[in-house]
Design a protein around this motif. Sequence first.
Motif, PDB file in Angstrom:
ATOM      1  N   ALA A 209       0.827  -1.214   0.000  1.00  0.00           N
ATOM      2  CA  ALA A 209       0.000   0.000   0.000  1.00  0.00           C
ATOM      3  C   ALA A 209       0.862   1.266   0.000  1.00  0.00           C
ATOM      4  O   ALA A 209       2.080   1.209   0.194  1.00  0.00           O
ATOM      5  CB  ALA A 209      -0.941  -0.023   1.195  1.00  0.00           C
TER       6      ALA A 209
ATOM      7  N   VAL B 138       4.887   3.164   1.384  1.00  0.00           N
ATOM      8  CA  VAL B 138       5.817   2.200   1.974  1.00  0.00           C
ATOM      9  C   VAL B 138       7.228   2.477   1.456  1.00  0.00           C
ATOM     10  O   VAL B 138       7.415   2.862   0.303  1.00  0.00           O
ATOM     11  CB  VAL B 138       5.382   0.759   1.625  1.00  0.00           C
TER      12      VAL B 138
ATOM     13  N   GLY C 209       2.524   3.150   4.546  1.00  0.00           N
ATOM     14  CA  GLY C 209       3.470   3.861   5.385  1.00  0.00           C
ATOM     15  C   GLY C 209       4.432   2.986   6.157  1.00  0.00           C
ATOM     16  O   GLY C 209       5.245   3.489   6.940  1.00  0.00           O
ATOM     17  N   ALA C 210       4.360   1.668   5.960  1.00  0.00           N
ATOM     18  CA  ALA C 210       5.317   0.791   6.643  1.00  0.00           C
ATOM     19  C   ALA C 210       6.717   1.016   6.086  1.00  0.00           C
ATOM     20  O   ALA C 210       6.886   1.483   4.963  1.00  0.00           O
ATOM     21  CB  ALA C 210       4.910  -0.672   6.474  1.00  0.00           C
TER      22      ALA C 210
ATOM     23  N   THR D  22       0.987  -4.425   9.318  1.00  0.00           N
ATOM     24  CA  THR D  22      -0.033  -3.370   9.436  1.00  0.00           C
ATOM     25  C   THR D  22       0.577  -1.996   9.101  1.00  0.00           C
ATOM     26  O   THR D  22       1.791  -1.829   9.062  1.00  0.00           O
ATOM     27  CB  THR D  22      -0.654  -3.349  10.846  1.00  0.00           C
ATOM     28  N   GLY D  23      -0.267  -1.031   8.899  1.00  0.00           N
ATOM     29  CA  GLY D  23       0.176   0.300   8.455  1.00  0.00           C
ATOM     30  C   GLY D  23       1.168   0.941   9.396  1.00  0.00           C
ATOM     31  O   GLY D  23       1.062   0.839  10.615  1.00  0.00           O
ATOM     32  N   MET D  24       2.142   1.615   8.828  1.00  0.00           N
ATOM     33  CA  MET D  24       3.143   2.408   9.556  1.00  0.00           C
ATOM     34  C   MET D  24       4.032   1.581  10.491  1.00  0.00           C
ATOM     35  O   MET D  24       4.679   2.128  11.389  1.00  0.00           O
ATOM     36  CB  MET D  24       2.479   3.556  10.308  1.00  0.00           C
ATOM     37  N   THR D  25       4.068   0.283  10.267  1.00  0.00           N
ATOM     38  CA  THR D  25       4.951  -0.572  11.067  1.00  0.00           C
ATOM     39  C   THR D  25       6.391  -0.452  10.582  1.00  0.00           C
ATOM     40  O   THR D  25       6.650  -0.368   9.395  1.00  0.00           O
ATOM     41  CB  THR D  25       4.477  -2.033  10.973  1.00  0.00           C
ATOM     42  N   LYS D  26       7.310  -0.441  11.533  1.00  0.00           N
ATOM     43  CA  LYS D  26       8.744  -0.468  11.222  1.00  0.00           C
ATOM     44  C   LYS D  26       9.212  -1.915  11.296  1.00  0.00           C
ATOM     45  O   LYS D  26       9.218  -2.512  12.372  1.00  0.00           O
ATOM     46  CB  LYS D  26       9.485   0.394  12.243  1.00  0.00           C
TER      47      LYS D  26
ATOM     48  N   SER E  99       3.115  -5.781  13.736  1.00  0.00           N
ATOM     49  CA  SER E  99       2.843  -4.360  13.964  1.00  0.00           C
ATOM     50  C   SER E  99       3.961  -3.725  14.776  1.00  0.00           C
ATOM     51  O   SER E  99       4.741  -4.401  15.443  1.00  0.00           O
ATOM     52  CB  SER E  99       1.537  -4.198  14.754  1.00  0.00           C
ATOM     53  N   SER E 100       3.988  -2.414  14.746  1.00  0.00           N
ATOM     54  CA  SER E 100       4.752  -1.650  15.735  1.00  0.00           C
ATOM     55  C   SER E 100       4.076  -0.298  15.903  1.00  0.00           C
ATOM     56  O   SER E 100       3.074  -0.018  15.258  1.00  0.00           O
ATOM     57  CB  SER E 100       6.213  -1.490  15.331  1.00  0.00           C
TER      58      SER E 100
END
Lengths: 331, 331, 331
Positions: free
Chosen positions: B248, B251, B268-269, B284-288, B300-301
């Motif tokens: 998505a 990223v 945004g990951a 999941t979104g924005m996970t590092k 996730s993070s």
Amino acid sequence: MNYTLKNISKIFNVEFSGNGDFFVSEVSSIESASETSVVFLSNKKYLELLEKTKSKVVITTRELSKFCKHNIIITKDPYALFAKISNLLNAKLDFEYNIHSSVISNTKNLNRLIHIGANVVLGKGIEIGNKSFIGCNCSIGDNVKIAAGAYIHPNVTIYNNVIIGENIIIHSGTVIGSDGFGYAYEDNSWIKIPQIGGVVIGDNVEIGSNTSIDRGTLDNTIIGNGVKIDNQIQIAHNVEIGENTAIAGCVGIAGSAKIGKNCTIGGGAGIQGHIEICDNTQITGMTKVSASIKKAGVYSSGTPLMLNKDWLKSAARFKKLNEFFIKNKKN
Amino acid sequence: MNYTLKNISKIFNVEFSGNGDFFVSEVSSIESASETSVVFLSNKKYLELLEKTKSKVVITTRELSKFCKHNIIITKDPYALFAKISNLLNAKLDFEYNIHSSVISNTKNLNRLIHIGANVVLGKGIEIGNKSFIGCNCSIGDNVKIAAGAYIHPNVTIYNNVIIGENIIIHSGTVIGSDGFGYAYEDNSWIKIPQIGGVVIGDNVEIGSNTSIDRGTLDNTIIGNGVKIDNQIQIAHNVEIGENTAIAGCVGIAGSAKIGKNCTIGGGAGIQGHIEICDNTQITGMTKVSASIKKAGVYSSGTPLMLNKDWLKSAARFKKLNEFFIKNKKN
Amino acid sequence: MNYTLKNISKIFNVEFSGNGDFFVSEVSSIESASETSVVFLSNKKYLELLEKTKSKVVITTRELSKFCKHNIIITKDPYALFAKISNLLNAKLDFEYNIHSSVISNTKNLNRLIHIGANVVLGKGIEIGNKSFIGCNCSIGDNVKIAAGAYIHPNVTIYNNVIIGENIIIHSGTVIGSDGFGYAYEDNSWIKIPQIGGVVIGDNVEIGSNTSIDRGTLDNTIIGNGVKIDNQIQIAHNVEIGENTAIAGCVGIAGSAKIGKNCTIGGGAGIQGHIEICDNTQITGMTKVSASIKKAGVYSSGTPLMLNKDWLKSAARFKKLNEFFIKNKKN
């Protein structure tokens, strides 16, 4: 074009003290001002800089005016007035109405009261309002409607059937109307969902460089009047953004999210799909908005900046947080 | 082109109830449907919307069909069938095979069963397969191979020696084959490592707008068959992405990361360099993703959304987490 | 052009063992090397791969050289030497000085010792130094100054009045000089602050693809000598970046942030506006830099990767962290 203090006082209906015939030639930062620069002061902490400036005209509040010398323009919001004076002094140059000979257009009877730069490619059925400027190397698809007063910088791509309001600005590299990211999953592969909705952008919208705004899947992606969108932003299909919301660089907004009016979204924030954010919400930078926001306020996520060696320890503890809470539960 | 319920039932081998001669003209959302729209219902919570729709044809499951009236198409996965019917009704228009007179090409004997838009610039030794469409203002480097059925939107840049499979879609503003970010550090400055690898992209890949895919340093950056890549994505040198993985918007994937098949990476990951992510992983979104993932699952993070005033307190405590764990250690 | 070991030893003043007349034809990864490839080994853990390589020339340290066979080039920093040899073997091909007949230029008396590709559009008063290459479809605004030795890939947009130093590389899709995101808020709407500063970029800078660098509001946005900027990066108005700092993909740097020399900023990091980061600072990937950094070191934020089901628990506890600290305070 230069203005005297008297002129400015009259145009913006503000008070001044000093020499009404003094000419201002430009707006400047306090540090790099010339003698005829106008500068602004809205915070006491910059008084020290003001001591050393060459500028002889400062916009400030009544309260701070007592610390200023030479010529002073007094107003409640010095920065807003500075913005207006800057717009006055830096009025966009009138451009010639001209459709460059290299333009390739499939639209007949294009409005002639516009400027279209070199190598622009135009599809069929395009309408462009008066006094609009389309920079070179842009590509504009079929049936796009752009209202009056647009300023579109070079190298912007607009897909078919996008509708854009009055007085908008779009910076280079931006793409409007690309397909939303929509697939159905079946038998271990993705079936593309045709993205047949459009994009509708209101009046007075500014969109930065290298930003993407996808078209809707079935219905439209909608950007309200007065919305300001920075660079490197992703706006997915069917997103709706309310009036005057401002979105800083690198924000990603996932599909079907609805953002209210007068919100500010900090740089690098991520908004999950299918959620709603109410009017007047503020999101701080790099926040992950993973749920709807129903009450206006300032919202955040993440952890603070730390030395990596300390962060590693906190981070390791974060993983054990639940266990630790249970063990230490007070009875 | 319109289809009756009978036609659709036959084409997709699905059951229907109602009037087999009823014509459907378009796919729509339940809210904006017309009388001849087909809509889909896969979740009971939208039944209320269905009550008010103008549509007279709904695709749904056998279970939910009892709540529907008028004409009903029954299938296990309504959304997948909706996608297929949408593809049927919105079949990409046949474009003319034509190389626009403004095209500047250094390739002789270019395939003529293709469409190349205005102002496209083509390097030497390019091969483009049948029925491919290259939008206006694209720039395609030397020795690029694009297989049949490509649809490349305007203003895409492809560097030299990139190889692209069949039936790919690339959206505007995207850059494929730019140099990887590779330097050696010596004597307080950076020595550029020539990026002499390529990019190899499989069949049925879709790439969104304003995305970057770098070429490999020595070997290739590899995108597998069926991979779907959204907008504003960074894929660094020597990344490998397995078949049917979907990524998505926003990223970032750092150099030499290897991502397995059938993964989904949320918006945004960030994926660290030189790690491996196994097949069927969900991020999941924005996970590092700062370490390899060896077991499929959902990862996730980050921290959850909070009011800023509460977040500030939690954030301050996060910094002291290690100390606090030690002090409160249960003996 | 091929070189013998003796040639290489002489050019770079390094020691070798083996056959001085052995020709090397290319640099390669250990895995994909040919017999005449030169490879490098700087870490013992790749010895196993070296066993299987076809390469007969390895660059390594004296210490590791005892594990190598065939031809060996010995140096303190194998990767830096590998970079230099790669630059030797992959020297950028000399391009013809040529201004393509399709170029549309408003600048008279343009330097002729340059290459300008097809469909480039040039404003007024542009200066471009010797041996510079401007790829096709670029758009360059009025009064832009580009020093000697530039290599600008296709489809780059440079706004008016941008100043660029020697030997810079800019990749496709990048936009330099777009307006900063500056508005004053008054009466429920945004007043645009004209962005009348410029962008000044030093020597030996490389900028990746689809990156945005905004012009300053009043003063300049400044990129120091030797800075390396990756893809998909946002550099806001009035940012200053010190010499030799390297910034990985997807980083966002907000307005007026000042970043020191020799820093490395990991991918996806976000730098808040108006803060300062001192020289030699390292920021790890996806870190939120929300405060000035006054002491060099490695800095981080965020939480570690976890299985989502565990993360949900830690995340919920994070929200209660302050309360929990208070309850469990040791007296």
